[in-house]
Design a protein around this motif. Structure first.
Motif, PDB file in Angstrom:
ATOM      1  N   SER A   1       0.849  -1.183   0.000  1.00 32.83           N
ATOM      2  CA  SER A   1       0.000   0.000   0.000  1.00 32.83           C
ATOM      3  C   SER A   1       0.887   1.235   0.000  1.00 32.83           C
ATOM      4  O   SER A   1       2.105   1.139   0.178  1.00 32.83           O
ATOM      5  CB  SER A   1      -0.929   0.008   1.214  1.00 32.83           C
ATOM      6  OG  SER A   1      -0.186   0.028   2.415  1.00 32.83           O
ATOM      7  N   ARG A   2       0.271   2.380  -0.197  1.00 30.51           N
ATOM      8  CA  ARG A   2       1.049   3.615  -0.211  1.00 30.51           C
ATOM      9  C   ARG A   2       0.295   4.726   0.514  1.00 30.51           C
ATOM     10  O   ARG A   2      -0.934   4.703   0.577  1.00 30.51           O
ATOM     11  CB  ARG A   2       1.353   4.053  -1.644  1.00 30.51           C
ATOM     12  CG  ARG A   2       0.113   4.386  -2.459  1.00 30.51           C
ATOM     13  CD  ARG A   2       0.462   4.687  -3.900  1.00 30.51           C
ATOM     14  NE  ARG A   2      -0.739   5.038  -4.666  1.00 30.51           N
ATOM     15  CZ  ARG A   2      -0.730   5.307  -5.967  1.00 30.51           C
ATOM     16  NH1 ARG A   2       0.412   5.258  -6.650  1.00 30.51           N
ATOM     17  NH2 ARG A   2      -1.862   5.607  -6.587  1.00 30.51           N
ATOM     18  N   ASP A   3       1.065   5.636   1.065  1.00 33.24           N
ATOM     19  CA  ASP A   3       0.520   6.833   1.701  1.00 33.24           C
ATOM     20  C   ASP A   3       1.107   8.008   0.939  1.00 33.24           C
ATOM     21  O   ASP A   3       2.277   8.364   1.127  1.00 33.24           O
ATOM     22  CB  ASP A   3       0.889   6.866   3.182  1.00 33.24           C
ATOM     23  CG  ASP A   3       0.235   8.014   3.919  1.00 33.24           C
ATOM     24  OD1 ASP A   3       0.016   9.079   3.305  1.00 33.24           O
ATOM     25  OD2 ASP A   3      -0.051   7.861   5.123  1.00 33.24           O
ATOM     26  N   ILE A   4       0.299   8.596   0.082  1.00 35.75           N
ATOM     27  CA  ILE A   4       0.786   9.652  -0.795  1.00 35.75           C
ATOM     28  C   ILE A   4       1.216  10.875   0.003  1.00 35.75           C
ATOM     29  O   ILE A   4       2.224  11.512  -0.297  1.00 35.75           O
ATOM     30  CB  ILE A   4      -0.299  10.000  -1.826  1.00 35.75           C
ATOM     31  CG1 ILE A   4      -0.555   8.799  -2.734  1.00 35.75           C
ATOM     32  CG2 ILE A   4       0.110  11.221  -2.649  1.00 35.75           C
ATOM     33  CD1 ILE A   4      -1.786   8.920  -3.584  1.00 35.75           C
ATOM     34  N   ALA A   5       0.483  11.195   1.044  1.00 32.84           N
ATOM     35  CA  ALA A   5       0.805  12.377   1.845  1.00 32.84           C
ATOM     36  C   ALA A   5       2.149  12.237   2.545  1.00 32.84           C
ATOM     37  O   ALA A   5       2.868  13.217   2.753  1.00 32.84           O
ATOM     38  CB  ALA A   5      -0.299  12.636   2.861  1.00 32.84           C
ATOM     39  N   LYS A   6       2.516  10.993   2.895  1.00 33.63           N
ATOM     40  CA  LYS A   6       3.763  10.756   3.618  1.00 33.63           C
ATOM     41  C   LYS A   6       4.880  10.258   2.712  1.00 33.63           C
ATOM     42  O   LYS A   6       5.987  10.003   3.189  1.00 33.63           O
ATOM     43  CB  LYS A   6       3.522   9.752   4.745  1.00 33.63           C
ATOM     44  CG  LYS A   6       2.577  10.247   5.835  1.00 33.63           C
ATOM     45  CD  LYS A   6       2.432   9.215   6.933  1.00 33.63           C
ATOM     46  CE  LYS A   6       1.507   9.719   8.033  1.00 33.63           C
ATOM     47  NZ  LYS A   6       1.327   8.709   9.114  1.00 33.63           N
ATOM     48  N   ASN A   7       4.581  10.092   1.420  1.00 29.34           N
ATOM     49  CA  ASN A   7       5.581   9.566   0.469  1.00 29.34           C
ATOM     50  C   ASN A   7       6.162   8.238   0.946  1.00 29.34           C
ATOM     51  O   ASN A   7       7.384   8.023   0.913  1.00 29.34           O
ATOM     52  CB  ASN A   7       6.708  10.573   0.241  1.00 29.34           C
ATOM     53  CG  ASN A   7       6.250  11.760  -0.578  1.00 29.34           C
ATOM     54  OD1 ASN A   7       5.399  11.626  -1.449  1.00 29.34           O
ATOM     55  ND2 ASN A   7       6.801  12.922  -0.290  1.00 29.34           N
ATOM     56  N   THR A   8       5.296   7.358   1.402  1.00 29.57           N
ATOM     57  CA  THR A   8       5.754   6.061   1.881  1.00 29.57           C
ATOM     58  C   THR A   8       5.003   4.925   1.190  1.00 29.57           C
ATOM     59  O   THR A   8       3.842   5.076   0.775  1.00 29.57           O
ATOM     60  CB  THR A   8       5.569   5.923   3.399  1.00 29.57           C
ATOM     61  OG1 THR A   8       4.176   6.098   3.715  1.00 29.57           O
ATOM     62  CG2 THR A   8       6.396   6.928   4.152  1.00 29.57           C
ATOM     63  N   VAL A   9       5.679   3.818   1.068  1.00 24.96           N
ATOM     64  CA  VAL A   9       5.090   2.580   0.580  1.00 24.96           C
ATOM     65  C   VAL A   9       5.314   1.528   1.659  1.00 24.96           C
ATOM     66  O   VAL A   9       6.415   1.442   2.218  1.00 24.96           O
ATOM     67  CB  VAL A   9       5.721   2.137  -0.750  1.00 24.96           C
ATOM     68  CG1 VAL A   9       5.194   0.774  -1.165  1.00 24.96           C
ATOM     69  CG2 VAL A   9       5.426   3.166  -1.838  1.00 24.96           C
ATOM     70  N   THR A  10       4.283   0.775   1.937  1.00 30.30           N
ATOM     71  CA  THR A  10       4.314  -0.170   3.038  1.00 30.30           C
ATOM     72  C   THR A  10       4.028  -1.579   2.535  1.00 30.30           C
ATOM     73  O   THR A  10       3.235  -1.773   1.615  1.00 30.30           O
ATOM     74  CB  THR A  10       3.265   0.231   4.093  1.00 30.30           C
ATOM     75  OG1 THR A  10       3.589   1.523   4.593  1.00 30.30           O
ATOM     76  CG2 THR A  10       3.242  -0.756   5.239  1.00 30.30           C
ATOM     77  N   LEU A  11       4.695  -2.546   3.141  1.00 35.46           N
ATOM     78  CA  LEU A  11       4.433  -3.949   2.848  1.00 35.46           C
ATOM     79  C   LEU A  11       4.021  -4.623   4.145  1.00 35.46           C
ATOM     80  O   LEU A  11       4.836  -4.775   5.060  1.00 35.46           O
ATOM     81  CB  LEU A  11       5.669  -4.629   2.269  1.00 35.46           C
ATOM     82  CG  LEU A  11       5.470  -6.083   1.817  1.00 35.46           C
ATOM     83  CD1 LEU A  11       4.554  -6.134   0.593  1.00 35.46           C
ATOM     84  CD2 LEU A  11       6.812  -6.737   1.508  1.00 35.46           C
TER      85      LEU A  11
END
Length: 115
Positions: A70-80
């Motif tokens: 998934s991704r959090d656009i506001a935080k510029n992060t991608v999570t697994l």
């Protein structure tokens, strides 16, 4: 220079869960796709999961139904999110970002699944 910083690796027992995060130094919409790869000792690096700029996802057959990218656009992060971990999931996990023909990589984070 794009920077990708992974976090969240560690030691977990079989059946357990871990959550990996990748923080990008640039807005993730600037990449065609982002994903996670892994490399176990003596094996080639392989794609685990990826998410496109449009939000489409794909997974390696070996992790389908257990891992979620998934991704959090506001935080510029991608999570697994990794659930139901198996010993064969043990590897160094690398965050990847693609822009055109260029691949950018993080430094990697170790995931060890062992009792």
């Amino acid at each position: 220079q794009v920077q990708l910083v992974e976090s969240g690796g560690g030691l977990v027992q079989p059946g357990g869960s871990l959550r990996l995060s990748c923080a990008a130094s640039e807005i993730i919409f600037s990449f065609n796709a982002m994903g996670w790869h892994r490399q176990a000792p003596g094996k080639q690096r392989e794609l685990v999961a990826a998410i496109s700029g449009g939000g489409s996802t794909n997974y390696a057959d070996s992790v389908k139904g257990r891992f979620t990218i998934s991704r959090d656009i506001a935080k510029n992060t991608v999570t697994l999110q990794m659930n139901s971990l198996k010993p064969e999931d043990t590897a160094v996990y690398y965050c990847n970002a693609k822009r055109g023909s260029l691949d950018h990589w993080g430094q990697g984070t170790q995931v060890t699944v062992s009792s």
